[in-house]
Design a protein around this motif. Structure first.
Motif, short mmCIF file in Angstrom:
data_model
loop_
_atom_site.label_atom_id
_atom_site.label_comp_id
_atom_site.label_asym_id
_atom_site.label_seq_id
_atom_site.Cartn_x
_atom_site.Cartn_y
_atom_site.Cartn_z
N ARG A 1 0.85 -1.19 0.00
CA ARG A 1 0.00 0.00 0.00
C ARG A 1 0.89 1.24 0.00
O ARG A 1 2.08 1.17 0.30
N SER A 2 0.30 2.37 -0.31
CA SER A 2 1.05 3.62 -0.31
C SER A 2 0.99 4.26 1.08
O SER A 2 0.01 4.12 1.81
N GLU A 3 2.08 4.96 1.44
CA GLU A 3 2.13 5.63 2.73
C GLU A 3 1.16 6.81 2.75
O GLU A 3 1.08 7.59 1.80
N LEU A 4 0.45 6.95 3.85
CA LEU A 4 -0.53 8.02 3.96
C LEU A 4 0.13 9.39 3.92
O LEU A 4 -0.40 10.34 3.34
N VAL A 5 1.32 9.52 4.54
CA VAL A 5 1.99 10.82 4.58
C VAL A 5 2.43 11.25 3.19
O VAL A 5 2.17 12.38 2.75
N SER A 6 3.10 10.35 2.46
CA SER A 6 3.59 10.72 1.14
C SER A 6 2.47 10.87 0.12
O SER A 6 2.64 11.51 -0.92
N ASP A 7 1.29 10.27 0.40
CA ASP A 7 0.14 10.40 -0.51
C ASP A 7 -0.24 11.86 -0.73
O ASP A 7 -0.72 12.23 -1.80
N ASN A 8 -0.06 12.69 0.29
CA ASN A 8 -0.56 14.06 0.24
C ASN A 8 0.55 15.10 0.07
O ASN A 8 0.33 16.28 0.31
N ASP A 9 1.72 14.66 -0.35
CA ASP A 9 2.83 15.60 -0.51
C ASP A 9 2.59 16.59 -1.64
O ASP A 9 2.81 17.79 -1.49
N THR A 10 2.16 16.10 -2.79
CA THR A 10 1.97 16.94 -3.97
C THR A 10 0.67 16.56 -4.67
O THR A 10 0.06 15.54 -4.35
N PHE A 11 0.30 17.38 -5.64
CA PHE A 11 -0.89 17.06 -6.44
C PHE A 11 -0.70 15.76 -7.21
O PHE A 11 -1.62 14.95 -7.32
N PHE A 12 0.53 15.55 -7.73
CA PHE A 12 0.81 14.31 -8.46
C PHE A 12 0.67 13.09 -7.55
O PHE A 12 0.09 12.08 -7.94
N SER A 13 1.20 13.17 -6.33
CA SER A 13 1.13 12.02 -5.42
C SER A 13 -0.31 11.71 -5.02
O SER A 13 -0.67 10.55 -4.84
N LYS A 14 -1.15 12.74 -4.92
CA LYS A 14 -2.57 12.51 -4.61
C LYS A 14 -3.25 11.77 -5.76
O LYS A 14 -4.05 10.85 -5.53
N LEU A 15 -2.96 12.17 -6.99
CA LEU A 15 -3.53 11.49 -8.15
C LEU A 15 -3.01 10.06 -8.26
O LEU A 15 -3.77 9.12 -8.55
N TYR A 16 -1.72 9.87 -8.00
CA TYR A 16 -1.10 8.55 -8.16
C TYR A 16 -1.60 7.57 -7.10
O TYR A 16 -1.86 6.40 -7.40
N ALA A 17 -1.75 8.03 -5.87
CA ALA A 17 -2.08 7.13 -4.76
C ALA A 17 -3.54 6.71 -4.76
O ALA A 17 -3.87 5.61 -4.31
#
Length: 358
Positions: A250-266
């Motif tokens: 699974r993806s880390e919750l903290v890194s999920d929200n780092d950037t707009f790209f990470s939000k889309l990717y996760a």
């Protein structure tokens, strides 16, 4: 047995229907082949998730890791700078704090960056700095961590000096070292006296987090009698049981929200597995899962089937091949967490690293 025929029938129907819809124009039809293939897979998964009974992988109810289940948890990575060494030390420290136990050991399995020569001017300083970090962790926290750094060898296919066979070779040489064989490890430091007797090895990437008691949970599955691997000596592969157990990633919750790209990717974040689909295609339909580089394997099985069986300088991305030979069981109720790329550049850097086998 019905999965692939079902996919073939659905895909054929979609392709024929599309061909009639676009008439004699071939170009739009060709552009639709790949999307229709993906649609077919989604339809097949949806149907079979309702028809096929879930196959949970059995596990023992362990309170602690037993003496006959001694496990070594290693993080594999390239060692490129002091900043990277600090990050690796922090990772292995957190892994130790959340999984420490009498029969659980930890280590860093490192390769130096590829170079034009076997030794560079910065190698000694960087290795010495990393050794001091590991010694400090062991003295301050009693973690029992070791450090392996391999010497470079010339790779004729790359025209560079690097660790033999990249990550695949790193894990193979670790198992060989535990079996008492000679390896290319130029540096072996830390609590290496704890290595003899390790039955299992947990392999993690540098950006992977192992949750609390994750090591014990993985051992509880690998040690279950129903999962004991059986080797076919003629075919040179595991034919029943599992030589390797792969957790869900699974993806880390903290890194999920780092950037707009990470939000889309996760995608969805912070949602437990049982609130989403629990269907695992390969495990439920075919009885075995897919190895993606994180998991626990039997040292003896790995040594017998993979230590010398695959050709040198012929394999890049090796996880699927290794998981197929020693047979992978997918443990959907155990999760490890990967950090999410922050942008397209870091995404493609990670893809490049995975494809080339680092």
């Amino acid at each position: 047995r019905l999965y692939f025929p079902f996919c073939a029938v659905i895909l054929a129907g979609l392709l024929v229907g599309t061909a009639f819809a676009v008439g004699g124009n071939l170009l739009p039809w060709l552009f639709l082949v790949l999307p229709l293939t993906e649609l077919t897979r989604e339809l097949a998964d949806s149907v079979f998730s309702r028809l096929v009974k879930h196959r949970p992988v059995p596990a023992l109810d362990l309170k602690t890791v037993p003496d006959n289940g001694k496990v070594l948890c290693v993080i594999t990575s390239l060692l490129s700078s002091e900043k990277e060494a600090d990050a690796l030390a922090a990772k292995i420290r957190n892994c130790c704090f959340s999984n420490r136990g009498e029969n659980v050991n930890f280590g860093l399995l490192c390769d130096l960056r590829e170079a034009d020569s076997a030794v560079t001017a910065d190698d000694g300083r960087l290795i010495s700095y990393t050794e001091k970090l590991i010694d400090r962790l062991n003295s301050e926290h009693g973690c029992g961590i070791f450090l392996f750094v391999r010497s470079r060898r010339f790779a004729p296919t790359e025209g560079k000096y690097m660790g033999w066979e990249r990550k695949r070779g790193s894990v193979i040489e670790l198992v060989r070292y535990m079996k008492g064989e000679k390896t290319t490890h130029g540096t072996v430091a830390g609590a290496v006296s704890l290595l003899p007797g390790c039955r299992y090895t947990i392999v993690l990437d540098a950006d992977t987090a192992l949750p609390i008691d994750g090591a014990k949970e993985l051992v509880s599955i690998a040690a279950h009698p129903a999962n004991r691997p059986v080797i076919d000596e003629n075919r040179r592969r595991v034919v029943s049981g599992y030589g390797l157990i792969a957790p869900a990633v699974r993806s880390e919750l903290v890194s999920d929200n780092d950037t707009f790209f990470s939000k889309l990717y996760a995608g969805l974040s912070g949602v437990e597995t049982y609130n989403n689909t629990s269907f695992e295609l390969y495990q439920d339909v075919f009885g075995e899962g897919i190895f993606s580089g994180k998991g626990i394997f039997h040292n003896d099985v790995f040594y017998e089937l993979l230590a010398d069986s695959l050709p040198e300088n012929m394999i890049l991305s090796h996880d699927l091949l290794e998981g197929s030979v020693i047979r992978t069981g997918h443990a959907s109720d155990i999760r490890v967490y990967d950090s999410v790329p922050k942008d397209m550049v870091s995404y493609y850097k990670r893809e490049h690293r995975w494809i080339r086998g680092d």
